[in-house]
Design a protein around this motif. Structure first.
Motif, short mmCIF file in Angstrom:
data_model
loop_
_atom_site.label_atom_id
_atom_site.label_comp_id
_atom_site.label_asym_id
_atom_site.label_seq_id
_atom_site.Cartn_x
_atom_site.Cartn_y
_atom_site.Cartn_z
N MET A 100 0.85 -1.20 0.00
CA MET A 100 0.00 0.00 0.00
C MET A 100 0.89 1.25 0.00
SD MET A 100 -3.05 -1.09 -0.16
CE MET A 100 -3.91 0.43 0.11
N PRO A 101 0.68 2.13 -0.95
CA PRO A 101 1.55 3.30 -1.05
C PRO A 101 1.26 4.36 0.02
CG PRO A 101 -0.15 3.40 -2.71
CD PRO A 101 -0.30 2.07 -2.01
N GLU A 102 2.30 5.03 0.44
CA GLU A 102 2.17 6.17 1.35
C GLU A 102 1.82 7.42 0.54
OE1 GLU A 102 2.29 5.93 4.54
OE2 GLU A 102 3.32 4.04 4.91
N VAL A 103 2.27 7.46 -0.71
CA VAL A 103 2.01 8.58 -1.62
C VAL A 103 1.35 8.00 -2.87
CG1 VAL A 103 3.07 10.37 -3.03
CG2 VAL A 103 4.00 9.87 -0.75
N GLN A 104 0.25 8.62 -3.29
CA GLN A 104 -0.50 8.11 -4.43
C GLN A 104 -0.58 9.15 -5.54
OE1 GLN A 104 -4.27 6.59 -3.08
NE2 GLN A 104 -3.36 5.60 -1.32
N THR A 105 -1.16 8.74 -6.64
CA THR A 105 -1.28 9.60 -7.81
C THR A 105 -1.93 10.94 -7.50
OG1 THR A 105 -1.46 7.63 -9.20
CG2 THR A 105 -2.20 9.70 -10.16
N ASN A 130 -0.48 18.77 1.42
CA ASN A 130 -0.86 17.77 2.41
C ASN A 130 -0.01 16.50 2.31
OD1 ASN A 130 -2.07 17.07 -0.04
ND2 ASN A 130 -3.86 16.16 0.94
N ALA A 131 0.34 16.11 1.11
CA ALA A 131 1.18 14.93 0.90
C ALA A 131 2.63 15.22 1.31
CB ALA A 131 1.12 14.47 -0.55
N ALA A 132 3.09 16.44 1.09
CA ALA A 132 4.44 16.83 1.50
C ALA A 132 4.57 16.74 3.02
CB ALA A 132 4.77 18.23 1.01
N LYS A 133 3.54 17.16 3.72
CA LYS A 133 3.53 17.06 5.19
C LYS A 133 3.57 15.59 5.62
CE LYS A 133 0.96 18.46 9.28
NZ LYS A 133 -0.24 19.15 9.78
N ARG A 134 2.79 14.76 4.97
CA ARG A 134 2.77 13.33 5.26
C ARG A 134 4.15 12.71 5.01
NH1 ARG A 134 -0.01 10.53 1.26
NH2 ARG A 134 -1.45 12.26 1.32
N LEU A 135 4.79 13.08 3.89
CA LEU A 135 6.12 12.58 3.58
C LEU A 135 7.13 13.03 4.63
CD1 LEU A 135 7.98 11.07 1.61
CD2 LEU A 135 8.32 13.24 0.44
N ARG A 136 7.02 14.26 5.09
CA ARG A 136 7.90 14.75 6.14
C ARG A 136 7.78 13.89 7.40
NH1 ARG A 136 6.40 19.88 6.24
NH2 ARG A 136 4.81 19.54 7.81
N ASN A 137 6.55 13.58 7.78
CA ASN A 137 6.32 12.76 8.97
C ASN A 137 6.84 11.33 8.78
OD1 ASN A 137 5.12 14.95 10.23
ND2 ASN A 137 3.05 14.32 9.64
N ILE A 197 12.50 14.55 4.79
CA ILE A 197 12.28 15.28 3.54
C ILE A 197 11.28 16.40 3.82
CG2 ILE A 197 11.43 15.16 1.18
CD1 ILE A 197 12.34 12.22 1.15
N ASN A 198 11.76 17.63 3.71
CA ASN A 198 10.93 18.80 4.04
C ASN A 198 10.36 19.52 2.83
OD1 ASN A 198 11.28 18.69 6.92
ND2 ASN A 198 13.38 19.36 6.59
N ASP A 199 10.93 19.27 1.65
CA ASP A 199 10.52 20.04 0.47
C ASP A 199 9.41 19.40 -0.36
OD1 ASP A 199 11.94 17.98 -0.69
OD2 ASP A 199 13.44 19.28 -1.63
#
Length: 118
Positions: free
Chosen positions: A21-26, A53-60, A88-90
């Protein structure tokens, strides 16, 4: 995770398990840039800019998983796994060495982006 929720992959001579299951989707993609791979002719690395919102999720995710590997997929093909060595903050992700000409056509119809040539 349950065996049906993971897939095995060789990384540095060791077999590792990755989530299906992906953490980041299309729908998390804001834009992309395709860059010719330096490793293989006719293949592209895809640089993805995520929505806020996905960038914040990726940061976490990257903050909580330092020292672990993350794998990315494009159209069901797995790119090179990467070691998470920093948060990853960007909001930028790279899928290394998996995109071909057909993938670029599909990306162009779905997202704002660009393709670099040699």
């Amino acid at each position: 995770d349950l065996p049906k929720m993971i897939y095995p992959m060789m990384v540095g001579g060791n077999q590792m398990a990755f989530k299906r299951m992906p953490e980041v989707q299309t729908n998390d993609v804001a834009s992309y840039k395709a860059v010719p791979s330096k490793k293989q002719q006719g293949v592209y690395d895809i640089v993805i800019q995520l929505k806020a919102n996905a960038a914040k999720r990726l940061r976490n995710i990257t903050s909580a998983n330092r020292g672990r590997y993350m794998a990315s997929q494009l159209n069901g093909r797995v790119g090179e796994p990467m070691l998470i060595n920093a948060q990853i903050n960007d909001g930028v992700l790279v899928i290394w060495g998996v995109a071909n000409a057909e993938d670029l056509k599909a990306l162009a119809t779905s997202f704002k982006g660009s393709v670099e040539t040699q």
